[in-house]
Design a protein around this motif. Structure first.
Motif, PDB file in Angstrom:
ATOM      1  N   GLY A 288       0.812  -1.212   0.000  1.00 13.13           N
ATOM      2  CA  GLY A 288       0.000   0.000   0.000  1.00 13.13           C
ATOM      3  C   GLY A 288       0.840   1.254   0.000  1.00 13.13           C
ATOM      4  N   THR A 346      -6.499  -8.078   5.399  1.00 14.60           N
ATOM      5  CA  THR A 346      -6.726  -9.034   4.317  1.00 14.60           C
ATOM      6  C   THR A 346      -7.929  -8.636   3.465  1.00 14.60           C
ATOM      7  OG1 THR A 346      -5.801 -10.817   5.675  1.00 14.60           O
ATOM      8  CG2 THR A 346      -7.125 -11.469   3.779  1.00 14.60           C
ATOM      9  N   THR A 349      -7.201  -5.530   1.465  1.00 18.03           N
ATOM     10  CA  THR A 349      -6.259  -5.818   0.387  1.00 18.03           C
ATOM     11  C   THR A 349      -6.988  -6.403  -0.821  1.00 18.03           C
ATOM     12  OG1 THR A 349      -4.483  -6.219   1.984  1.00 18.03           O
ATOM     13  CG2 THR A 349      -4.140  -7.047  -0.235  1.00 18.03           C
ATOM     14  N   THR A 353      -7.240  -5.108  -4.991  1.00 23.57           N
ATOM     15  CA  THR A 353      -6.971  -5.913  -6.184  1.00 23.57           C
ATOM     16  C   THR A 353      -7.948  -5.610  -7.311  1.00 23.57           C
ATOM     17  OG1 THR A 353      -8.398  -7.739  -5.465  1.00 23.57           O
ATOM     18  CG2 THR A 353      -6.096  -7.798  -4.739  1.00 23.57           C
ATOM     19  N   ARG A 371      -7.492  -0.130   6.174  1.00 26.27           N
ATOM     20  CA  ARG A 371      -6.258  -0.925   6.175  1.00 26.27           C
ATOM     21  C   ARG A 371      -5.299  -0.429   7.252  1.00 26.27           C
ATOM     22  NH1 ARG A 371      -1.435  -2.095   2.751  1.00 26.27           N
ATOM     23  NH2 ARG A 371      -1.545  -4.298   2.176  1.00 26.27           N
ATOM     24  N   PHE A 484      -1.155  -6.701  -5.634  1.00 20.50           N
ATOM     25  CA  PHE A 484      -1.938  -6.686  -4.403  1.00 20.50           C
ATOM     26  C   PHE A 484      -2.454  -8.089  -4.059  1.00 20.50           C
ATOM     27  CE2 PHE A 484      -2.389  -1.968  -4.504  1.00 20.50           C
ATOM     28  CZ  PHE A 484      -2.116  -1.743  -3.160  1.00 20.50           C
ATOM     29  N   ALA A 487       0.217  -9.535  -2.060  1.00 22.24           N
ATOM     30  CA  ALA A 487       0.121  -8.981  -0.704  1.00 22.24           C
ATOM     31  C   ALA A 487      -1.002  -9.662   0.078  1.00 22.24           C
ATOM     32  CB  ALA A 487      -0.101  -7.476  -0.769  1.00 22.24           C
ATOM     33  N   PHE A 488      -2.107  -9.964  -0.610  1.00 29.54           N
ATOM     34  CA  PHE A 488      -3.231 -10.652   0.037  1.00 29.54           C
ATOM     35  C   PHE A 488      -2.796 -11.999   0.598  1.00 29.54           C
ATOM     36  CE2 PHE A 488      -6.294 -14.097  -0.754  1.00 29.54           C
ATOM     37  CZ  PHE A 488      -7.263 -13.792   0.182  1.00 29.54           C
ATOM     38  N   THR A 491      -0.693 -11.676   3.696  1.00 32.28           N
ATOM     39  CA  THR A 491      -1.470 -11.393   4.911  1.00 32.28           C
ATOM     40  C   THR A 491      -2.194 -12.645   5.401  1.00 32.28           C
ATOM     41  OG1 THR A 491      -3.390 -10.620   3.623  1.00 32.28           O
ATOM     42  CG2 THR A 491      -1.796  -8.959   4.320  1.00 32.28           C
TER      43      THR A 491
END
Length: 533
Positions: A288, A346, A349, A353, A371, A484, A487-488, A491
């Protein structure tokens, strides 16, 4: 008799004044990192430098931190927390003043390294001071207040820097540190507590050398990934040297009696889990901080100041959440807060996306605020719980290791996310470009545009170039959405690990029952909980 956990038995007459001094120093050092990033293009023009030259203003600072942070624990034990923190404040303040007076590229790079000599020790020493000063049952709310500096400073930086650069001079982003640094130094000189420390007889030269070469090489290699890629000989060479040096460092530090980096701290389950969860979450959260400003400026078209202002409410939300989560941590522990916080991160995120070129700015802002609330709920409790069970004699080393992990995670996150973004952007552009034929909807759209603009005197080649630019912007957004998703999943991994983030030992220490149980046992009575060794 000294306690076996991290809290100091020394009586600190003014702990909250010391905490204020520590927060001022840490806030300055973290804020400086983000404000300098925004001012880099202006410095490049001012010094008539090229991008590779001016980039060392950031790289030199980062590499110096990478060398100093790992040895901060040994330095704290050797010279004392107060002396090392005051040294850090002084060097950072002097370095800031010199950076403001820089006259060319070489001078500002050199002065940034001087500034980093202070900034490198600031965070780990500050954490060590807090854990020596406050007992476990009070650390949650204190670390929550301290966390405001860690989370809020990077978010406030872009707006502040953008305003200063646009309406004043870039030199002010350095000069602004001087009065605050001098005030904190003078207060610290007279008001900070002199903590007891145990200086080692001699420096572990092998450990120091391998640490310096290892972290310098690893961070330098990772720093070059965004520009040169993973297949670059320079990147591969430096990362290889770094990894080999760090493997040798582990072997040496487990053998020598007084290591410069105390790796035995990883024998503590909670500390090890805290470091792993924190590192994974840092990489995920960096998506982010790293991707959104690029999207908002290059795709949405916002200015640097507007972007900074849009991200500021999220910093405020995180700042409000920090002390609240700290107080809750003192009562219920880190695992419930970590699970709820990571769940929020999560879900939000997933929202990131699905961004598009026409996504509402208000939607992005609220998503980022949520977030940040999850961030404020997660990071400090996880780190505090991990440090709670570290023996007092290793608290400085534990703080240094934690901050080293954060530094490496930030560099790895930048390299990893940039690489994924670049590769996915290229993939999506290639797919879109392949679909532009006379027989597809995209090709028909291009022909219609060429025909429409030809009546206004624009050549088909120019229209094709403009259309390719639109495709690249769309490909960037698609690549960012894919990043992203990475990143998800990170997490999700952190969430699963947090399910196992608990120990009865930490809960007992946090509730302040350890010494009470010992006292009860001394009277021949049954303790409320089993006493710890």
């Amino acid at each position: 008799m000294q306690s076996s956990h991290a809290h100091s038995d020394d009586h600190v007459s003014s702990p909250y004044l010391t905490l204020t001094i520590v927060i001022i120093g840490v806030f300055m050092s973290i804020l400086d990192t983000s404000v300098v990033n925004i001012a880099i293009p202006t410095m490049e023009s001012a010094f008539n430098a090229n991008t590779n030259q001016i980039q060392w203003v950031l790289t030199g600072y980062m590499l110096t931190l990478g060398v100093l942070i790992p040895i901060s624990g040994w330095m704290t034990d050797r010279f004392g927390a107060k002396h090392l923190f005051l040294f850090s404040l002084l060097m950072f303040t002097v370095g800031s003043a010199l950076c403001g007076m820089a006259w060319n590229t070489s001078s500002i790079i050199f002065f940034r390294i001087i500034q980093a000599l202070g900034g490198g020790f600031m965070m780990p020493v500050a954490q060590a001071i807090i854990f020596r000063m406050f007992p476990p049952e009070r650390r949650g709310v204190v670390m929550g207040v301290f966390g405001i500096a860690i989370m809020a400073a990077p978010a406030f930086g872009p707006a502040l820097s953008g305003y200063i650069v646009e309406y004043s001079t870039w030199r002010l982003i350095f000069y602004i540190n001087v009065p605050f640094g001098l005030l904190a130094f003078i207060l610290g000189l007279f008001a900070m507590h002199e903590f007891s420390h145990e200086p080692h007889a001699k420096l572990d030269f092998w450990g120091f050398g391998l640490s310096t070469v290892g972290f310098f090489s690893l961070l330098y290699g990772l720093n070059d990934v965004p520009t040169d890629g993973w297949r670059s000989l320079t990147v591969l060479g430096f990362i290889t040297v770094g990894v080999i040096s760090l493997i040798l460092l582990v072997i040496v530090e487990l053998i020598v009696p007084n290591p410069v980096i105390q790796l035995r701290v990883f024998k503590d389950y909670m500390f090890t889990m805290s470091t792993i969860i924190g590192s994974i979450a840092n990489i995920a959260l960096f998506a982010g901080i790293f991707l959104l400003p690029i999207f908002l400026q290059e795709v949405v078209g916002l200015s640097a100041i507007r972007t900074g202002l849009l991200m500021t409410p999220a910093a405020l939300a995180s700042a409000v959440m920090m002390p609240i989560s700290g107080r809750l941590f003192d009562k219920i522990g880190a695992r419930p807060l970590g699970l709820v916080g990571l769940f929020i991160i999560t879900i939000t995120t997933i929202g990131f996306t699905r961004l598009g070129r026409n996504t509402s700015v208000d939607y992005i802002q609220w998503l980022y605020i949520l977030r940040s609330v999850g961030m404020g709920m997660t990071m400090m409790p996880i780190m505090t719980a991990g440090m709670n069970t570290v023996p007092r004699k290793w608290v400085s080393q534990g703080s240094g290791v934690t901050n080293t992990a954060r530094q490496v995670a930030a560099s790895l996150g930048t390299a990893l996310l940039t690489s994924i973004l670049t590769n996915r952007e290229r993939f999506h552009f290639a797919v879109m470009a392949t679909n532009v034929t006379p027989f597809t909807a995209q090709g028909q759209k291009l022909l219609a545009l060429q025909h429409a603009y030809s009546t206004q005197g624009m050549s088909p080649a120019v229209v094709s170039t403009l259309y390719a630019g639109l495709l690249r912007a769309k490909a960037f957004v698609e690549g960012m959405n894919d990043t992203f998703w990475v990143a998800f999943w990170l997490t999700v991994a952190a969430f699963i690990l947090t399910m196992f983030f608990y120990s009865r030992k930490e809960a007992e220490i946090r509730r302040g029952l350890r010494h009470k149980n010992k006292a009860i046992e001394a009277d021949g009575q049954k303790p409320a909980l089993p006493a710890l060794e």
